[in-house]
Design an enzyme around this catalytic site. Sequence first.
Site, PDB file in Angstrom:
ATOM      1  N   LEU A  34       1.379  -0.851   0.070  1.00 23.62           N
ATOM      2  CA  LEU A  34      -0.261   0.212   0.069  1.00 23.62           C
ATOM      3  C   LEU A  34       0.746   1.502  -0.059  1.00 23.62           C
ATOM      4  O   LEU A  34       0.266   1.848  -0.174  1.00 23.62           O
ATOM      5  CB  LEU A  34      -0.845  -0.379   1.292  1.00 23.62           C
ATOM      6  CG  LEU A  34      -2.536  -1.142   1.135  1.00 23.62           C
ATOM      7  CD1 LEU A  34      -2.632  -1.047   2.812  1.00 23.62           C
ATOM      8  CD2 LEU A  34      -2.773  -0.656   0.307  1.00 23.62           C
ATOM      9  N   LYS A  84      15.120  -6.662   4.429  1.00 22.41           N
ATOM     10  CA  LYS A  84      15.053  -5.973   5.333  1.00 22.41           C
ATOM     11  C   LYS A  84      16.558  -5.894   6.002  1.00 22.41           C
ATOM     12  O   LYS A  84      17.261  -5.310   6.515  1.00 22.41           O
ATOM     13  CB  LYS A  84      14.430  -6.026   6.750  1.00 22.41           C
ATOM     14  CG  LYS A  84      12.452  -5.470   5.603  1.00 22.41           C
ATOM     15  CD  LYS A  84      11.454  -5.099   6.841  1.00 22.41           C
ATOM     16  CE  LYS A  84      10.769  -4.687   7.029  1.00 22.41           C
ATOM     17  NZ  LYS A  84       9.313  -4.419   7.803  1.00 22.41           N
ATOM     18  N   ASP A 121      10.048   1.214  11.253  1.00 22.05           N
ATOM     19  CA  ASP A 121       8.529   0.299  12.257  1.00 22.05           C
ATOM     20  C   ASP A 121       8.290   0.428  13.385  1.00 22.05           C
ATOM     21  O   ASP A 121       7.098   0.475  13.831  1.00 22.05           O
ATOM     22  CB  ASP A 121       9.311  -0.558  12.423  1.00 22.05           C
ATOM     23  CG  ASP A 121       9.035  -1.231  10.217  1.00 22.05           C
ATOM     24  OD1 ASP A 121       8.642  -0.430   9.857  1.00 22.05           O
ATOM     25  OD2 ASP A 121       9.223  -2.338   9.951  1.00 22.05           O
ATOM     26  N   GLY A 147       6.012 -13.138  18.474  1.00 25.47           N
ATOM     27  CA  GLY A 147       7.194 -13.784  17.286  1.00 25.47           C
ATOM     28  C   GLY A 147       8.251 -13.021  18.181  1.00 25.47           C
ATOM     29  O   GLY A 147       8.479 -12.253  18.820  1.00 25.47           O
ATOM     30  N   ALA A 148       9.241 -13.480  16.843  1.00 27.98           N
ATOM     31  CA  ALA A 148      10.818 -13.381  17.362  1.00 27.98           C
ATOM     32  C   ALA A 148      11.359 -12.754  15.945  1.00 27.98           C
ATOM     33  O   ALA A 148      12.273 -13.070  15.981  1.00 27.98           O
ATOM     34  CB  ALA A 148      11.391 -13.757  18.371  1.00 27.98           C
ATOM     35  N   GLY A 150      12.456 -10.208  12.565  1.00 28.81           N
ATOM     36  CA  GLY A 150      12.441  -8.348  12.099  1.00 28.81           C
ATOM     37  C   GLY A 150      11.379  -7.594  13.418  1.00 28.81           C
ATOM     38  O   GLY A 150      11.986  -6.206  13.694  1.00 28.81           O
ATOM     39  N   ARG A 172       7.082 -19.356  19.038  1.00 23.69           N
ATOM     40  CA  ARG A 172       6.542 -20.819  18.417  1.00 23.69           C
ATOM     41  C   ARG A 172       7.809 -21.061  18.718  1.00 23.69           C
ATOM     42  O   ARG A 172       8.539 -22.505  19.608  1.00 23.69           O
ATOM     43  CB  ARG A 172       6.058 -21.143  17.895  1.00 23.69           C
ATOM     44  CG  ARG A 172       6.126 -22.419  16.861  1.00 23.69           C
ATOM     45  CD  ARG A 172       5.625 -22.057  15.391  1.00 23.69           C
ATOM     46  NE  ARG A 172       6.186 -21.784  14.571  1.00 23.69           N
ATOM     47  CZ  ARG A 172       6.506 -21.748  13.280  1.00 23.69           C
ATOM     48  NH1 ARG A 172       5.153 -21.629  12.990  1.00 23.69           N
ATOM     49  NH2 ARG A 172       7.027 -21.147  12.379  1.00 23.69           N
ATOM     50  N   MET A 236       0.360  -6.446  14.454  1.00 22.12           N
ATOM     51  CA  MET A 236       0.612  -5.696  13.140  1.00 22.12           C
ATOM     52  C   MET A 236       0.670  -6.545  12.044  1.00 22.12           C
ATOM     53  O   MET A 236       0.373  -4.860  10.413  1.00 22.12           O
ATOM     54  CB  MET A 236       2.372  -6.549  13.295  1.00 22.12           C
ATOM     55  CG  MET A 236       2.953  -5.001  14.377  1.00 22.12           C
ATOM     56  SD  MET A 236       4.657  -5.855  13.897  1.00 22.12           S
ATOM     57  CE  MET A 236       5.664  -5.529  15.988  1.00 22.12           C
TER      58      MET A 236
HETATM   59  P1  NAP Z   1      10.369 -12.792  10.628  1.00 20.69           P
HETATM   60  O1  NAP Z   1      10.847 -12.086  10.648  1.00 20.69           O
HETATM   61  O2  NAP Z   1       9.503 -13.771   9.031  1.00 20.69           O
HETATM   62  O3  NAP Z   1       9.267 -13.074  11.031  1.00 20.69           O
HETATM   63  C1  NAP Z   1       7.989 -14.150  11.837  1.00 20.69           C
HETATM   64  C2  NAP Z   1       7.816 -14.855  13.199  1.00 20.69           C
HETATM   65  O4  NAP Z   1       6.372 -14.817  13.075  1.00 20.69           O
HETATM   66  C3  NAP Z   1       8.478 -15.774  12.964  1.00 20.69           C
HETATM   67  O5  NAP Z   1       8.457 -15.098  14.652  1.00 20.69           O
HETATM   68  C4  NAP Z   1       7.797 -16.591  13.731  1.00 20.69           C
HETATM   69  O6  NAP Z   1       7.787 -17.937  14.411  1.00 20.69           O
HETATM   70  C5  NAP Z   1       6.350 -16.555  13.495  1.00 20.69           C
HETATM   71  N1  NAP Z   1       5.475 -17.483  12.871  1.00 20.69           N
HETATM   72  C6  NAP Z   1       4.985 -17.496  11.709  1.00 20.69           C
HETATM   73  N2  NAP Z   1       4.185 -17.717  10.953  1.00 20.69           N
HETATM   74  C7  NAP Z   1       3.942 -18.710  12.942  1.00 20.69           C
HETATM   75  C8  NAP Z   1       3.121 -19.483  12.896  1.00 20.69           C
HETATM   76  N3  NAP Z   1       1.646 -20.172  11.875  1.00 20.69           N
HETATM   77  N4  NAP Z   1       2.060 -19.513  13.910  1.00 20.69           N
HETATM   78  C9  NAP Z   1       3.120 -18.803  14.942  1.00 20.69           C
HETATM   79  N5  NAP Z   1       3.979 -18.383  14.922  1.00 20.69           N
HETATM   80  C10 NAP Z   1       4.350 -18.051  12.887  1.00 20.69           C
HETATM   81  O7  NAP Z   1       9.228 -11.111   9.672  1.00 20.69           O
HETATM   82  P2  NAP Z   1       8.394 -10.211  10.262  1.00 20.69           P
HETATM   83  O8  NAP Z   1       9.370  -8.987   9.234  1.00 20.69           O
HETATM   84  O9  NAP Z   1       8.943 -10.086  12.300  1.00 20.69           O
HETATM   85  O10 NAP Z   1       6.748  -9.778  10.309  1.00 20.69           O
HETATM   86  C11 NAP Z   1       6.515  -9.649  11.316  1.00 20.69           C
HETATM   87  C12 NAP Z   1       4.583  -9.362  10.663  1.00 20.69           C
HETATM   88  O11 NAP Z   1       4.526  -8.145  11.044  1.00 20.69           O
HETATM   89  C13 NAP Z   1       4.658  -9.862   8.946  1.00 20.69           C
HETATM   90  O12 NAP Z   1       2.924 -10.381   9.125  1.00 20.69           O
HETATM   91  C14 NAP Z   1       4.276  -8.561   8.662  1.00 20.69           C
HETATM   92  O13 NAP Z   1       3.710  -8.638   7.729  1.00 20.69           O
HETATM   93  C15 NAP Z   1       4.184  -7.362   9.496  1.00 20.69           C
HETATM   94  N6  NAP Z   1       4.589  -6.705  10.189  1.00 20.69           N
HETATM   95  C16 NAP Z   1       3.957  -5.465  10.023  1.00 20.69           C
HETATM   96  C17 NAP Z   1       4.118  -3.640   9.598  1.00 20.69           C
HETATM   97  C18 NAP Z   1       3.414  -2.447   9.865  1.00 20.69           C
HETATM   98  O14 NAP Z   1       3.610  -1.668   8.675  1.00 20.69           O
HETATM   99  N7  NAP Z   1       1.747  -2.893   9.664  1.00 20.69           N
HETATM  100  C19 NAP Z   1       5.308  -3.589   9.653  1.00 20.69           C
HETATM  101  C20 NAP Z   1       6.198  -4.645   9.827  1.00 20.69           C
HETATM  102  C21 NAP Z   1       5.675  -5.947  10.158  1.00 20.69           C
HETATM  103  P3  NAP Z   1       8.763 -18.880  14.370  1.00 20.69           P
HETATM  104  O15 NAP Z   1      10.356 -18.181  15.192  1.00 20.69           O
HETATM  105  O16 NAP Z   1       8.651 -19.943  15.208  1.00 20.69           O
HETATM  106  O17 NAP Z   1       9.501 -19.226  13.414  1.00 20.69           O
END
Ligand code: NAP
Length: 300
Positions: A34, A84, A121, A147-148, A150, A172, A236
């Site tokens: 977006l 990132k 962020d 979550g853990a 980025g 998890r 998020m």
């Molecule tokens: P990431 O680095 O890929 O981390 C994903 C996290 O989600 C990990 O902790 C992972 O756990 C967990 N996870 C994934 N699938 C899962 C499931 N089925 N059940 C339980 N835990 C699960 O992703 P990220 O960059 O941190 O982003 C996380 C979310 O924030 C995304 O959806 C992203 O779109 C959103 N976000 C939104 C904004 C905004 O502006 N609103 C900005 C940034 C990010 P494991 O370690 O166990 O795999």
Amino acid sequence: MTGARSEPLTAHEGLLSGEAMVAGVVGHPVRHSLSPRLHGAWIRALGLDAAYVPLDVGPHGFETVARALIGGSFRGMNVTLPFKEQALVLADAATDRARAAGAANVLVYRTDGTVLADNTDGEGLLYALRRQAPGWRADRGPVTVIGAGGAARGAVAALSAAGATDIRILNRTRARADALCALLPATAFGWDAAEAAFEGAGTVINATSGQLTADAPLSLPLPPARAAGGVVVMDMVYKPLETPYLAACRALGHHTVDGLDMLIGQAVPAFEAFFGVAPPEIPVRELLLAAMYPTKGPAP
Ligand code: NAP
């Protein structure tokens, strides 16, 4: 507030000069981003000679493209998944918050030919909480971040800087939570210790990427219902606007905050860095919602 336009917005209307300021969002994929609508709406409202473009660089093209733009007229980029971390490594310099997050969602191309990495962020997260939960404070009790990855890392850095003193990472994969807590002021919990992670929490942030569709089965741990005040729960994810996680928390009586204002809040400082001016006060949330949930117009 200046007047809002209701028709769909494009990044520009073909009125650019050869000196136009150009920035964009780079990722793979970027089709669903977006950000071009958001920055495009601000550019148009201000009448800037500028464009903000979506750029999918394929799974392996980030570094080549990001480096090729150095030293020219390009102003900067938002960086989205999965680049990132790469963006932080590529930059010549980084802000403290980008280093703390271990990732950059913004690269600023400076006039001296160097690239600055930033992470806005966390600023977006705080903007959303303050906007949708008036009176919210980072020190309103323990904060549980689910979550853990980025995004969680950026959230911990921002929440800590905003005054949170008891931050818990519930993930998890416990080892990933441990790794995050070795770097930042937070305590790690595995799924089996969810009850302890939620004990007394005033704020819960869902920073996982697991629940992206409205019909996905809910598999994330929920904070217990609390009689007085409830918990402020933020997701998020912003599509759907009310995620299954937020719906379940609302049903338990908690105050919910969606992720759309986080997107807007992280974009404000990025826009200023790219184009040298603050974004105008226009109702961009409504514009983004219209783009997310278009209603069918009359038949031609
Ligand atoms: P990431 O680095 O890929 O981390 C994903 C996290 O989600 C990990 O902790 C992972 O756990 C967990 N996870 C994934 N699938 C899962 C499931 N089925 N059940 C339980 N835990 C699960 O992703 P990220 O960059 O941190 O982003 C996380 C979310 O924030 C995304 O959806 C992203 O779109 C959103 N976000 C939104 C904004 C905004 O502006 N609103 C900005 C940034 C990010 P494991 O370690 O166990 O795999």
